[in-house]
Design a protein around this motif. Structure first.
Motif, mmCIF file in Angstrom:
data_model
loop_
_atom_site.group_PDB
_atom_site.id
_atom_site.type_symbol
_atom_site.label_atom_id
_atom_site.label_comp_id
_atom_site.label_asym_id
_atom_site.label_seq_id
_atom_site.Cartn_x
_atom_site.Cartn_y
_atom_site.Cartn_z
ATOM 1 N N CYS A 52 -8.268 -5.290 12.464
ATOM 2 C CA CYS A 52 -7.581 -4.242 11.707
ATOM 3 C C CYS A 52 -7.962 -2.863 12.238
ATOM 4 N N VAL A 53 -6.937 -2.055 12.525
ATOM 5 C CA VAL A 53 -7.185 -0.702 13.045
ATOM 6 C C VAL A 53 -6.807 0.367 12.006
ATOM 7 N N CYS A 55 -4.106 1.051 10.260
ATOM 8 C CA CYS A 55 -2.873 1.810 10.538
ATOM 9 C C CYS A 55 -1.960 1.932 9.309
ATOM 10 N N TYR A 56 -2.225 1.192 8.272
ATOM 11 C CA TYR A 56 -1.466 1.239 6.999
ATOM 12 C C TYR A 56 -0.066 0.622 7.102
ATOM 13 N N CYS A 58 0.817 -2.479 7.083
ATOM 14 C CA CYS A 58 0.968 -3.571 6.111
ATOM 15 C C CYS A 58 1.200 -2.996 4.713
ATOM 16 N N ILE A 69 -5.740 0.719 1.290
ATOM 17 C CA ILE A 69 -6.602 0.850 2.474
ATOM 18 C C ILE A 69 -7.195 2.252 2.520
ATOM 19 N N PHE A 90 -10.376 -2.224 2.233
ATOM 20 C CA PHE A 90 -9.128 -2.984 2.351
ATOM 21 C C PHE A 90 -9.038 -3.897 1.137
ATOM 22 N N CYS A 107 1.929 -6.296 10.782
ATOM 23 C CA CYS A 107 0.649 -5.950 11.427
ATOM 24 C C CYS A 107 0.760 -6.036 12.949
ATOM 25 N N PRO A 108 0.452 -4.946 13.656
ATOM 26 C CA PRO A 108 0.597 -4.954 15.121
ATOM 27 C C PRO A 108 -0.537 -5.662 15.844
ATOM 28 N N THR A 109 -1.619 -5.993 15.147
ATOM 29 C CA THR A 109 -2.762 -6.583 15.848
ATOM 30 C C THR A 109 -3.088 -8.002 15.374
HETATM 31 S S1 SF4 Z 1 -1.075 -3.492 9.532
HETATM 32 FE FE1 SF4 Z 1 -2.786 -4.723 10.363
HETATM 33 S S2 SF4 Z 1 -3.999 -3.275 11.546
HETATM 34 FE FE2 SF4 Z 1 -2.653 -2.046 10.226
HETATM 35 S S3 SF4 Z 1 -3.883 -1.647 8.367
HETATM 36 FE FE3 SF4 Z 1 -2.710 -3.513 7.978
HETATM 37 S S4 SF4 Z 1 -4.048 -5.224 8.582
HETATM 38 FE FE4 SF4 Z 1 -4.889 -3.351 9.474
#
Ligand code: SF4
Ligand code: SF4
Length: 213
Positions: A52-53, A55-56, A58, A69, A90, A107-109
């Motif tokens: 998780c980076v 990025c918000y 999600c 978050i 989170f 989620c991009p990651t």
């Molecule tokens: S979309 Fe993924 S990386 Fe971004 S805040 Fe949510 S869990 Fe973390």
């Protein structure tokens, strides 16, 4: 004897030799479909950094406003994720969640997935707000969770930092910059019927097709 009683007994007799459709939970449990969406899990990379980076995306995609978050910057002394930021807080409110999986898709990651955890009862409503400490995989036990079902694993040479047209993204090389839809077109071009009036726009769209070819 009334007709209704006879009808009820006939139904009983008809089903008497059949295998029951119920099971003795919790001693027995059903095998869940591979894409069953239960409680969320936050994933790590193999080197234990968090995926998780912060990025918000999600939280933005969640239709139930169930994700909260607070992101913080990584520093060289305290590197938690490979990106610029990580999620210090989170929370997922499982009383609001409708288990739609949009957070996983956004989620991009590949940091958040919905897994086969469905035993989610509690005596107190506040216990249904799951915190990062409960959601995060333990160190040394990283997985990509149900993404193994949703995404075909990308071969090493094809691993991309952002989602790609070919849909072979596995999140393994993402960073804080790798947000959004990558090179996946996100809108249909609106073109005029008369091609002469719309020449520039058509040239531009053809150029984009060429880039994605
Ligand atoms: S979309 Fe993924 S990386 Fe971004 S805040 Fe949510 S869990 Fe973390
Ligand atoms: S599964 Fe759907 S409702 Fe639940 S947290 Fe994710 S996006 Fe929100």
């Amino acid at each position: 004897m009334s007709f209704d009683i006879l009808k009820g007994m006939a139904t009983t007799l008809k089903n008497i030799g059949k295998k029951p459709t119920t099971i003795s939970y919790p001693e027995e449990e059903r095998v869940l479909p591979a894409r069953f969406r239960g409680r969320h899990v936050l994933h790590r990379y193999e080197n234990d950094l968090e995926r998780c980076v912060g990025c918000y995306l999600c939280a933005g995609a969640c239709p139930a406003d169930a994700i909260y978050i607070e992101a913080e910057e990584n520093t060289e002394e305290n590197r938690v994720s490979p990106g610029e930021r990580y999620a210090r807080v989170f929370d997922v409110n499982l009383l609001r969640c409708i288990f739609c999986g949009y957070c996983q898709a956004a989620c991009p990651t590949g940091a958040i997935t919905l897994e086969h955890n469905y035993k989610l009862a509690s005596y107190y409503p506040e216990d249904m707000v799951y915190h990062k400490e409960q959601l995060l995989e333990p160190r040394g036990q990283s997985t990509i969770g149900s993404n193994t079902v949703w995404f075909e694993p990308a071969p090493q040479e094809a691993a991309q930092p952002v989602p790609q047209v070919k849909h072979v993204f596995d999140g393994s090389q993402a960073s804080a910059a790798a947000v959004g839809l990558g090179d996946i077109p996100n809108e249909e071009p609106v073109l005029l019927v008369d091609e002469e009036q719309d020449e520039d726009r058509r040239k531009f769209e053809r150029g984009k097709d060429w880039e994605h070819a």
